[in-house]
Scaffold this motif. Structure first.
Motif, short mmCIF file in Angstrom:
data_model
loop_
_atom_site.label_atom_id
_atom_site.label_comp_id
_atom_site.label_asym_id
_atom_site.label_seq_id
_atom_site.Cartn_x
_atom_site.Cartn_y
_atom_site.Cartn_z
N MET A 1 0.85 -1.20 0.00
CA MET A 1 0.00 0.00 0.00
C MET A 1 0.89 1.25 0.00
O MET A 1 1.81 1.36 0.80
CB MET A 1 -0.92 0.01 1.22
N LYS A 2 0.56 2.20 -0.89
CA LYS A 2 1.30 3.45 -0.95
C LYS A 2 0.81 4.41 0.14
O LYS A 2 -0.40 4.52 0.40
CB LYS A 2 1.10 4.11 -2.31
N ASN A 28 -8.87 4.35 -4.31
CA ASN A 28 -9.12 3.11 -3.58
C ASN A 28 -8.33 3.13 -2.26
O ASN A 28 -7.10 3.12 -2.26
CB ASN A 28 -8.67 1.92 -4.44
N GLU A 30 -7.74 0.84 -0.33
CA GLU A 30 -6.93 -0.37 -0.18
C GLU A 30 -5.61 -0.27 -0.92
O GLU A 30 -4.69 -1.07 -0.71
CB GLU A 30 -7.71 -1.59 -0.66
N GLU A 31 -5.49 0.73 -1.81
CA GLU A 31 -4.25 0.97 -2.54
C GLU A 31 -3.44 2.11 -1.95
O GLU A 31 -2.21 2.12 -2.04
CB GLU A 31 -4.55 1.30 -4.00
N PHE A 32 -4.13 3.09 -1.33
CA PHE A 32 -3.45 4.28 -0.84
C PHE A 32 -3.86 4.59 0.59
O PHE A 32 -5.05 4.60 0.92
CB PHE A 32 -3.78 5.49 -1.73
N GLU A 381 -5.31 6.81 -13.07
CA GLU A 381 -4.16 6.06 -13.57
C GLU A 381 -2.93 6.96 -13.67
O GLU A 381 -1.81 6.54 -13.34
CB GLU A 381 -4.48 5.45 -14.93
N LYS A 384 -1.59 7.38 -10.22
CA LYS A 384 -0.84 6.20 -9.78
C LYS A 384 0.58 6.20 -10.33
O LYS A 384 1.52 5.79 -9.64
CB LYS A 384 -1.58 4.93 -10.21
N LYS A 388 4.78 6.14 -8.23
CA LYS A 388 5.78 5.08 -8.38
C LYS A 388 7.19 5.61 -8.17
O LYS A 388 7.46 6.76 -8.45
CB LYS A 388 5.64 4.46 -9.77
#
Length: 388
Positions: A1-2, A28, A30-32, A381, A384, A388
């Motif tokens: 998770m970021k 989301n 759950e991603e961030f 996107e 995101k 990275k």
């Protein structure tokens, strides 16, 4: 998770906080994992409108230094005044020391994958004091206009400390790169995220009890803070022109006062001057603007400049036709004659009159807006990729 940190100046109803609110609604969780730090906690934070995030408690010393003096009362007003006096006597050294100390304290505790200065100006300067491999500066304004209003500061060293610079439209990116061409390779264009599902849901809610849309009138709405760049004070003159041409209009003006009372005074004086009490109504700040946009016959934007115009995209999502001025980014968001009309401010009364009285134009624009879908997926996107 970021793990990501967003920094803003004020938790208010301005475009920057609305942009952040929409992003937090869409991404989301759950991603961030998102932390948000604001120099001054008020407005949106108090109403709990920031979701899917952790709010870092404000630093009182920072709040005293940067909060609007007019919004303070009691002991807070004395503390804010004292802080500003100390900074003036120190020739800005106090604020610079404070910004450096607090920025490094917050970032060092977070183990963040990305830290984001989510508005231009003091927030961007704040995170420039921090060493971090993935710092992002976010520009929500027409930078050329901001640059001129700020006295043309040389901020190249500040922005050079960032890995990426995000502008919310291609026009804004071009405006920024013209001023700082050496930063072109790290500057990107990413539109604002818009929570279209939330807007559509809230647009179905009832209007306040004392407000209604009278079907006897052609109902126009304008939304934005009363600030010179929004140019709301010109509305009475435009409305007077329409009334004199026989258009039966009611124009609702929604938004908070700006930094001074000048625009508010000019707006209300204009309503009295042209005797427009029945035709132009200033409703002040409304916590839910979406029923007004949805139920209006037309949304009018009178701005001198816009970066990624929130209210125009909101109107498109809700299927409400638009007439807007020819600010720099207008053509990115309005296909004139297809999804709205773009007009120089001097011709705006005629553009509105034409829209009201030409059924072919009205039907064409309404039909084209019926199938409009905002592309949040590609925007997220791009976000995101930055992390990275």
């Amino acid at each position: 998770m970021k793990r990501i940190l967003f920094v803003v100046t004020y938790f208010d109803c301005g475009g920057t906080c609305r942009a952040l609110q929409n992003m937090l609604n869409i991404i989301n969780p759950e991603e961030f994992q998102i932390d948000v730090f604001g120099f001054v906690e008020s407005g949106m934070y108090e109403k709990g409108l920031f979701k899917n995030c952790h709010i870092i408690p404000e630093c009182k010393a920072l709040s005293y230094s940067f909060q609007r003096y007019s919004s303070t009362t009691g002991l807070n007003r004395y503390a804010a005044a004292l802080s500003k006096i100390v900074n003036r006597l120190s020739k800005n050294k106090y604020n610079n020391w404070l910004l450096r100390r607090i920025a490094n304290k917050i970032v060092s505790k977070g183990d963040y994958d990305m830290v984001v200065a989510f508005s231009e100006g003091i927030v961007t300067a704040f995170l420039s004091y921090v060493e971090h491999p993935n710092k992002v500066a976010w520009i929500h304004c027409d930078y050329a206009s901001y640059h001129q209003l700020a006295g043309c500061p040389n901020e190249v060293s500040i922005y050079s400390s960032y890995k990426s610079i995000v502008c919310v439209s291609e026009f804004t990116k071009s405006s920024f790169v013209r001023i700082y061409p050496t930063l072109k390779d790290k500057t990107y264009s990413i539109y604002n995220v818009l929570d279209d599902n939330m807007m559509k849901t809230q647009s179905k809610m009832a209007l306040p009890n004392d407000i209604s849309f009278d079907p006897e009138f052609f109902n126009i709405v304008s939304i934005g803070r009363l600030d010179p760049v929004k140019r709301m004070s010109i509305i009475p003159a435009i409305a007077n022109h329409l009334v004199n041409k026989g258009d039966k209009i009611r124009w609702l003006v929604i938004g908070p006062k700006g930094g001074t009372d000048k625009e508010y005074a000019e707006l209300t004086d204009g309503i009295r001057k042209f005797n427009l009490g029945e035709h132009v109504l200033y409703l002040g700040m409304q916590s839910n603007p979406y029923p007004f946009i949805k139920n209006a016959d037309l949304l009018v934007n009178t701005s001198i400049s816009e970066a990624c115009p929130y209210v125009i995209n909101e109107a498109k999502i809700l299927g409400t036709p638009i007439v807007c001025t020819d600010f720099g980014s207008a053509k990115e968001f309005i296909d004139s004659g297809s999804t709205g009309l773009i007009s120089p401010i001097g011709d705006m009364a005629e553009a509105i009159h034409q829209y009201i009285n030409n059924a072919e134009i009205r039907n064409n624009i309404k039909n084209n807006l019926n199938g409009f879908k905002y592309d949040n997926e590609s925007i997220i996107e791009q976000f995101k990729q930055l992390s990275k």
